[in-house]
Design a protein around this motif. Structure first.
Motif, PDB file in Angstrom:
ATOM      1  N   LEU A 143       0.816  -1.214   0.000  1.00 26.36           N
ATOM      2  CA  LEU A 143       0.000   0.000   0.000  1.00 26.36           C
ATOM      3  C   LEU A 143       0.849   1.262   0.000  1.00 26.36           C
ATOM      4  O   LEU A 143       0.735   2.113   0.868  1.00 26.36           O
ATOM      5  N   ASN A 144       1.713   1.339  -0.999  1.00 25.01           N
ATOM      6  CA  ASN A 144       2.476   2.555  -1.216  1.00 25.01           C
ATOM      7  C   ASN A 144       1.588   3.507  -2.025  1.00 25.01           C
ATOM      8  O   ASN A 144       1.213   3.217  -3.148  1.00 25.01           O
ATOM      9  N   MET A 145       1.243   4.640  -1.425  1.00 24.39           N
ATOM     10  CA  MET A 145       0.261   5.538  -2.040  1.00 24.39           C
ATOM     11  C   MET A 145       0.678   6.027  -3.420  1.00 24.39           C
ATOM     12  O   MET A 145      -0.149   6.145  -4.313  1.00 24.39           O
ATOM     13  N   GLN A 146       1.993   6.272  -3.570  1.00 21.57           N
ATOM     14  CA  GLN A 146       2.440   6.813  -4.849  1.00 21.57           C
ATOM     15  C   GLN A 146       2.250   5.807  -5.985  1.00 21.57           C
ATOM     16  O   GLN A 146       1.706   6.141  -7.034  1.00 21.57           O
ATOM     17  N   GLN A 198     -11.053   3.441  -3.646  1.00 18.84           N
ATOM     18  CA  GLN A 198     -11.801   2.874  -2.509  1.00 18.84           C
ATOM     19  C   GLN A 198     -11.731   1.353  -2.504  1.00 18.84           C
ATOM     20  O   GLN A 198     -11.523   0.722  -1.467  1.00 18.84           O
ATOM     21  N   LEU A 199     -11.896   0.784  -3.697  1.00 16.74           N
ATOM     22  CA  LEU A 199     -11.839  -0.677  -3.792  1.00 16.74           C
ATOM     23  C   LEU A 199     -10.462  -1.186  -3.355  1.00 16.74           C
ATOM     24  O   LEU A 199     -10.348  -2.207  -2.673  1.00 16.74           O
ATOM     25  N   SER A 200      -9.421  -0.445  -3.723  1.00 19.17           N
ATOM     26  CA  SER A 200      -8.067  -0.851  -3.347  1.00 19.17           C
ATOM     27  C   SER A 200      -7.900  -0.857  -1.823  1.00 19.17           C
ATOM     28  O   SER A 200      -7.322  -1.783  -1.261  1.00 19.17           O
ATOM     29  N   PHE A 201      -8.409   0.172  -1.150  1.00 15.13           N
ATOM     30  CA  PHE A 201      -8.308   0.212   0.319  1.00 15.13           C
ATOM     31  C   PHE A 201      -9.058  -0.962   0.943  1.00 15.13           C
ATOM     32  O   PHE A 201      -8.562  -1.637   1.852  1.00 15.13           O
ATOM     33  N   THR A 202     -10.268  -1.203   0.431  1.00 11.55           N
ATOM     34  CA  THR A 202     -11.073  -2.313   0.968  1.00 11.55           C
ATOM     35  C   THR A 202     -10.344  -3.638   0.781  1.00 11.55           C
ATOM     36  O   THR A 202     -10.230  -4.441   1.717  1.00 11.55           O
ATOM     37  N   MET A 203      -9.839  -3.850  -0.425  1.00 11.54           N
ATOM     38  CA  MET A 203      -9.168  -5.124  -0.718  1.00 11.54           C
ATOM     39  C   MET A 203      -7.913  -5.287   0.137  1.00 11.54           C
ATOM     40  O   MET A 203      -7.613  -6.367   0.641  1.00 11.54           O
TER      41      MET A 203
END
Ligand SMILES: [Zn+2]
Length: 352
Positions: free
Chosen positions: A246-249, A340-345
């Motif tokens: 989960l590297n934001m960049q 959002q889907l990425s955070f949930t997953m």
């Protein structure tokens, strides 16, 4: 359309022909699943099999237990979609040539047949609007269409067989059309078959849902070309890898790339991902590897990733994908949807 011409869906097809052979055909059914998975093609092949005067049965162990003959007069007219007892209703809208207030499915029968032929009856809603050159409009099934349906079903069939009415994308019926149709569902006339083809159960009236028998058409990526599958596999692998760290960049660069794909590709990628998750779960939970699935083309990933999908998170993952597909269909802003889907997953993978 014969069943043999539909890709995949063998289990479902064999179930459908068994029901018809046993004479237990329910007069109102809903084929529920993505159009790209062949839900409409299945409905048409189902109706053709029902009306075929020379149904073929194959030896035990064959891929298909039965199919329509493809040669009798009924089959020939079904193939061209011109059988007098086959009626097609679909979302429609005014175009540059059809402007009047009296627009209905009847205004576009020829265009719709050409569209079905061009996309082997697996075209999507977006492709239909592109075909009509009204890409920015959304079609509707109006009360006028429903009134025509009621009228058509009340008449006797031309050929003495089943009269079939197929409503493609039944969730596009407006409220008055749906209410009009309810009467027909309550008092069906003999020898009629009403097939609703829908992608989204949540958008259907519960009063309609309770009156139709639902046939779930499994989401399948078998219709995608090998190139497309390989591209989606690569995207899926890099996406899932990103979610670990989960590297934001890097995630935001991935989201930008996905955003640039366009709505239809985004939807298909999500369908692919949903199926990939399901395949991973089957592998970890039951040790089942379905042929042709889980070919991510990355051995290291193949070995570690399936274990991330567990009984604790598989249903929530599935739901998150379904919601994202729904959001994309409704023109939600793709960057936000994928973020959002990425955070949930990512959270679900952590809590496996
Ligand atoms: Zn036939």
């Amino acid at each position: 359309m014969q069943f043999k011409d539909i890709e995949g869906q063998r289990v479902l097809i064999n179930h459908l022909t068994e029901i018809i052979d046993s004479g237990r055909v329910s007069h109102a059914q809903m084929f529920l699943g993505p159009t790209a998975s062949g839900s409409l093609a299945l409905a048409i092949a189902y109706a053709q099999y029902l009306n075929c005067s020379n149904r073929q049965h194959y030896p035990e162990g064959s891929e298909l237990r039965a199919d329509s003959c493809g040669e009798c007069p009924n089959c020939r007219r079904y193939r061209q979609l011109i059988h007098p007892d086959l009626h097609l209703v679909f979302p429609n809208t005014t175009t540059t040539t059809v402007k009047s207030d009296s627009v209905s499915s009847d205004s576009f029968q020829e265009e719709f047949r050409a569209f079905l032929n061009n996309y082997h009856q697996c075209g999507t809603e977006d492709q239909w609007y592109e075909w009509l050159n009204v890409a920015n409009k959304q079609g509707v099934i109006r009360e006028r269409d429903a009134a025509n349906i009621v009228k058509t079903l009340a008449l006797k069939s031309y050929e003495g067989g089943y009269k079939v009415l197929i409503i493609w994308l039944a969730e596009r019926m407006n409220l008055s059309a749906a209410n009009e149709l309810l009467k027909t569902l309550e008092e069906p006339s003999a020898g009629t078959l009403l097939l609703l083809v829908a992608e989204n159960r949540d958008r259907m009236l519960s009063t309609i849902l309770s009156r139709v028998q639902t046939v779930v058409v499994p989401n399948t990526v078998s219709g995608f070309s090998a190139e497309k599958k390989a591209a989606f596999a690569q995207m899926f692998v890099s996406w899932m890898r990103l979610l670990f760290k989960l590297n934001m960049q890097t995630l935001s660069a991935w989201v930008d790339q996905t955003h640039a794909l366009g709505r239809e590709q985004q939807k298909q990628f999500l369908q692919y991902s949903q199926e990939a998750i399901r395949a991973c779960f089957l592998k970890t939970a039951a040790g089942i590897t379905l042929p042709g699935e889980l070919e991510f083309g990355d051995e290291k990933f193949d070995n570690f990733f399936p274990a991330m999908v567990t009984p604790r998170n598989v249903e929530q993952m599935n739901e998150a994908m379904t919601n994202a597909i729904y959001a994309i269909e409704r023109n939600a802003y793709a960057k936000i949807t994928f973020m959002q889907l990425s955070f949930t997953m990512s959270k679900l993978i952590k809590n496996r």
